[in-house]
Scaffold this motif. Structure first.
Motif, PDB file in Angstrom:
ATOM      1  N   THR A  20       0.848  -1.197   0.000  1.00  0.00           N
ATOM      2  CA  THR A  20       0.000   0.000   0.000  1.00  0.00           C
ATOM      3  C   THR A  20       0.881   1.244   0.000  1.00  0.00           C
ATOM      4  OG1 THR A  20      -1.635  -1.213   1.285  1.00  0.00           O
ATOM      5  CG2 THR A  20      -1.915   1.165   1.177  1.00  0.00           C
ATOM      6  N   ASN A  21       0.598   2.120  -0.934  1.00  0.00           N
ATOM      7  CA  ASN A  21       1.386   3.353  -1.034  1.00  0.00           C
ATOM      8  C   ASN A  21       0.504   4.570  -1.193  1.00  0.00           C
ATOM      9  OD1 ASN A  21       4.185   2.710  -0.875  1.00  0.00           O
ATOM     10  ND2 ASN A  21       4.040   1.725  -2.869  1.00  0.00           N
ATOM     11  N   LYS A  22       1.057   5.698  -0.786  1.00  0.00           N
ATOM     12  CA  LYS A  22       0.380   6.966  -1.037  1.00  0.00           C
ATOM     13  C   LYS A  22       1.094   7.651  -2.197  1.00  0.00           C
ATOM     14  CE  LYS A  22      -2.031   8.173   3.121  1.00  0.00           C
ATOM     15  NZ  LYS A  22      -2.097   8.882   4.366  1.00  0.00           N
ATOM     16  N   TYR A  23       0.309   8.226  -3.093  1.00  0.00           N
ATOM     17  CA  TYR A  23       0.858   8.997  -4.209  1.00  0.00           C
ATOM     18  C   TYR A  23       0.396  10.432  -4.044  1.00  0.00           C
ATOM     19  CZ  TYR A  23       2.087   4.646  -6.568  1.00  0.00           C
ATOM     20  OH  TYR A  23       2.639   3.431  -6.887  1.00  0.00           O
ATOM     21  N   GLY A  58       0.131  14.521  -8.895  1.00  0.00           N
ATOM     22  CA  GLY A  58       1.120  14.635  -9.973  1.00  0.00           C
ATOM     23  C   GLY A  58       2.072  13.458 -10.076  1.00  0.00           C
ATOM     24  N   GLN A  59       2.130  12.605  -9.051  1.00  0.00           N
ATOM     25  CA  GLN A  59       3.023  11.444  -9.132  1.00  0.00           C
ATOM     26  C   GLN A  59       2.382  10.361  -9.992  1.00  0.00           C
ATOM     27  OE1 GLN A  59       3.987  10.328  -5.031  1.00  0.00           O
ATOM     28  NE2 GLN A  59       5.713  11.738  -5.031  1.00  0.00           N
ATOM     29  N   THR A  60       3.219   9.631 -10.708  1.00  0.00           N
ATOM     30  CA  THR A  60       2.681   8.626 -11.633  1.00  0.00           C
ATOM     31  C   THR A  60       2.751   7.217 -11.044  1.00  0.00           C
ATOM     32  OG1 THR A  60       4.838   8.528 -12.695  1.00  0.00           O
ATOM     33  CG2 THR A  60       3.176   9.890 -13.756  1.00  0.00           C
ATOM     34  N   VAL A 107       3.755   4.642 -16.377  1.00  0.00           N
ATOM     35  CA  VAL A 107       3.900   5.524 -17.532  1.00  0.00           C
ATOM     36  C   VAL A 107       3.657   4.735 -18.817  1.00  0.00           C
ATOM     37  CG1 VAL A 107       5.591   6.957 -18.781  1.00  0.00           C
ATOM     38  CG2 VAL A 107       5.512   7.021 -16.289  1.00  0.00           C
ATOM     39  N   GLN A 108       2.992   5.385 -19.755  1.00  0.00           N
ATOM     40  CA  GLN A 108       2.726   4.818 -21.087  1.00  0.00           C
ATOM     41  C   GLN A 108       4.016   4.213 -21.657  1.00  0.00           C
ATOM     42  OE1 GLN A 108       0.915   7.846 -23.505  1.00  0.00           O
ATOM     43  NE2 GLN A 108       1.124   6.714 -25.397  1.00  0.00           N
ATOM     44  N   GLY A 109       3.936   2.978 -22.131  1.00  0.00           N
ATOM     45  CA  GLY A 109       5.109   2.359 -22.749  1.00  0.00           C
ATOM     46  C   GLY A 109       5.912   1.493 -21.799  1.00  0.00           C
ATOM     47  N   THR A 110       5.562   1.491 -20.497  1.00  0.00           N
ATOM     48  CA  THR A 110       6.286   0.625 -19.566  1.00  0.00           C
ATOM     49  C   THR A 110       5.515  -0.672 -19.352  1.00  0.00           C
ATOM     50  OG1 THR A 110       5.294   1.719 -17.655  1.00  0.00           O
ATOM     51  CG2 THR A 110       7.446   2.511 -18.357  1.00  0.00           C
ATOM     52  N   HIS A 111       6.193  -1.633 -18.766  1.00  0.00           N
ATOM     53  CA  HIS A 111       5.598  -2.966 -18.671  1.00  0.00           C
ATOM     54  C   HIS A 111       4.820  -3.155 -17.365  1.00  0.00           C
ATOM     55  CE1 HIS A 111       5.224  -6.929 -20.343  1.00  0.00           C
ATOM     56  NE2 HIS A 111       5.426  -7.418 -19.141  1.00  0.00           N
ATOM     57  N   TYR A 162      -3.445  -2.667  -9.613  1.00  0.00           N
ATOM     58  CA  TYR A 162      -3.548  -1.573  -8.650  1.00  0.00           C
ATOM     59  C   TYR A 162      -5.009  -1.459  -8.210  1.00  0.00           C
ATOM     60  CZ  TYR A 162       1.027   0.054 -10.326  1.00  0.00           C
ATOM     61  OH  TYR A 162       2.355   0.156 -10.660  1.00  0.00           O
ATOM     62  N   PHE A 219      -1.071  -2.362  -4.364  1.00  0.00           N
ATOM     63  CA  PHE A 219      -0.544  -3.078  -5.530  1.00  0.00           C
ATOM     64  C   PHE A 219      -0.403  -4.554  -5.183  1.00  0.00           C
ATOM     65  CE2 PHE A 219       2.987  -5.038  -7.778  1.00  0.00           C
ATOM     66  CZ  PHE A 219       2.658  -4.764  -9.098  1.00  0.00           C
ATOM     67  N   PHE A 225      13.058  -0.376 -20.491  1.00  0.00           N
ATOM     68  CA  PHE A 225      12.171   0.789 -20.378  1.00  0.00           C
ATOM     69  C   PHE A 225      12.374   1.700 -21.578  1.00  0.00           C
ATOM     70  CE2 PHE A 225      10.031   0.999 -16.225  1.00  0.00           C
ATOM     71  CZ  PHE A 225      10.501  -0.190 -15.686  1.00  0.00           C
ATOM     72  N   LYS A 226      11.278   1.981 -22.282  1.00  0.00           N
ATOM     73  CA  LYS A 226      11.385   2.853 -23.455  1.00  0.00           C
ATOM     74  C   LYS A 226      11.389   4.310 -23.022  1.00  0.00           C
ATOM     75  CE  LYS A 226       8.596  -0.481 -25.952  1.00  0.00           C
ATOM     76  NZ  LYS A 226       7.182  -0.781 -26.093  1.00  0.00           N
ATOM     77  N   THR A 227      10.680   4.565 -21.936  1.00  0.00           N
ATOM     78  CA  THR A 227      10.559   5.965 -21.496  1.00  0.00           C
ATOM     79  C   THR A 227      11.082   6.125 -20.077  1.00  0.00           C
ATOM     80  OG1 THR A 227       8.314   5.406 -20.838  1.00  0.00           O
ATOM     81  CG2 THR A 227       8.552   6.592 -22.899  1.00  0.00           C
ATOM     82  N   TYR A 273       8.647   6.425  -5.483  1.00  0.00           N
ATOM     83  CA  TYR A 273       8.924   7.738  -4.914  1.00  0.00           C
ATOM     84  C   TYR A 273       9.332   7.593  -3.444  1.00  0.00           C
ATOM     85  CZ  TYR A 273       6.390   9.593  -8.995  1.00  0.00           C
ATOM     86  OH  TYR A 273       5.975   9.896 -10.265  1.00  0.00           O
ATOM     87  N   GLN A 277       7.613   5.667  -0.339  1.00  0.00           N
ATOM     88  CA  GLN A 277       6.789   4.541  -0.803  1.00  0.00           C
ATOM     89  C   GLN A 277       7.535   3.217  -0.645  1.00  0.00           C
ATOM     90  OE1 GLN A 277       5.753   5.318  -4.896  1.00  0.00           O
ATOM     91  NE2 GLN A 277       4.043   6.623  -4.324  1.00  0.00           N
TER      92      GLN A 277
END
Lengths: 239, 118
Positions: A40-43, A46-48, A51-55, A60, A115, B22-24, B30, B33
């Protein structure tokens, strides 16, 4: 490397989103096992989460807060595809495919997210096929929403799409206050514009039209729906 | 921590845990966490920061986030992966599966990754 402070490890049994979740029918021991395994995490805003394109590596579960799912086009423009909130899950599609994330998930405010890794979920599904049924149910609903959105983009004009968006925000984030609905979600005009596939200026023009017709009102960034029946007419949908 | 990535050990690790490029650029986790996975840098680099200030850049053979994951203690640093970096994901479920099914391999991994908490 360690931070000596209280860790977030709330039991799933007490999760505010338990009743809406995919594990809600499991027995106490099974829920406790998930609680022991999950992270369990806090975001912060603005934190991601990813990200698009990652595996993807798991699922979640959103305990609190709102998360926007955005996609960046080849022109670098970012569009909001969906907003997920407490009780929703993310990454369930990736459990059955090996595709990279097609979207970026960003916290819109301080959020709490659990997660569970893919291997654990798949073993849970083997033991409890009903979890798979719940995920299929979720996927089916997602697909229905995606189809509705697609047809809306093709068949409706901007006024209708804006009315539809406001009604959908009312359904997910509406709080009844003194005979009107407060949308408990702060969105910028740019964000709203991308959600209905229009330009910022066009959105502003139609927002003004809605306000002039006394259907909505705005106090700062907060939107209130004053006349839901009229909004339904404008959206050209009938619930 | 840092491990010496000799080809035989690398092959063995990659046969157990998944790895991806990783592409990006993106944050693995953080500050504050608990990482969702442990990460072994196979090829590339990961930037470590604290209080939004860059501290160092880690490269091949570095392992991050694993102790925090296994002990469920929040990290005091943020980790951001650079594009085109290949990472191996040391997940909790696979480690537990090995612990239950293959004691010899489990002991070896404990030694390689200096696992103390479980």
């Amino acid at each position: 490397m360690f931070m000596k402070k209280e860790t977030l490890n709330h039991s799933c049994e007490h999760c505010p989103s338990k009743e809406d979740g995919i594990f809600c029918h499991l027995n106490f021991a099974e829920i406790e096992d998930i609680s022991q395994h999950k992270i369990t995490n806090k975001y912060k805003k603005g934190q991601t989460l990813f990200v698009q394109g990652t595996h993807p590596f798991g699922l979640y579960c959103i305990s609190s807060g709102n998360i926007k799912l955005t996609q960046t086009g080849v022109d670098g423009k970012e569009s909001i595809l969906r907003i997920v909130h407490a009780g929703d899950i993310l990454g369930h599609r990736s459990l059955f495919t090996d595709e990279d994330y097609g979207k970026t998930a960003t916290a819109m405010e301080d959020t709490e997210v659990c997660f569970i890794d893919k291997k654990y979920i798949l073993s849970l599904i083997e033991k409890n096929p009903s979890v798979a049924l719940n995920i299929i149910n979720k996927l089916s609903k997602d697909m229905g929403k995606a189809e509705n959105k697609l047809s809306s983009l093709h068949q409706k004009n901007v006024r209708e799409r804006l009315a539809e968006l406001l009604l959908s925000l009312k359904a997910t984030h509406g709080i009844k206050e003194n005979g009107r609905w407060r949308i408990d979600l702060k969105l910028t005009r740019e964000e709203m514009a991308t959600m209905i596939g229009t330009a910022n200026e066009t959105l502003i023009r139609f927002m003004t039209e809605f306000k002039d017709a006394d259907i909505i009102e705005q106090e700062g960034k907060v939107i209130y729906i004053k006349n839901e029946a009229e909004l339904l007419e404008w959206a050209n949908i009938h619930y | 921590m840092h491990i010496d990535l000799d080809p035989q050990l690398l092959e063995e690790i990659l046969g157990i845990f998944p790895s991806k490029k990783f592409k990006t650029q993106s944050f693995l986790y953080y500050e504050g966490q608990i990482p969702i996975s442990g990460y072994l840098i196979i090829d590339g680099s990961v930037q470590i920061s604290k209080n939004k200030k860059h501290k160092k850049v880690l490269s091949n053979g570095s392992v991050i986030g694993l102790s925090e994951l296994l002990s469920k203690i929040p990290s005091t640093i943020s980790a951001e992966v650079f594009p085109n970096t290949q990472l191996c994901f040391i997940d909790k479920s696979t480690l537990q599966e090995i612990k239950l099914g293959d004691k010899k391999l489990s002991d070896k991994l404990k030694e390689v990754f200096e696992i103390k908490h479980e």
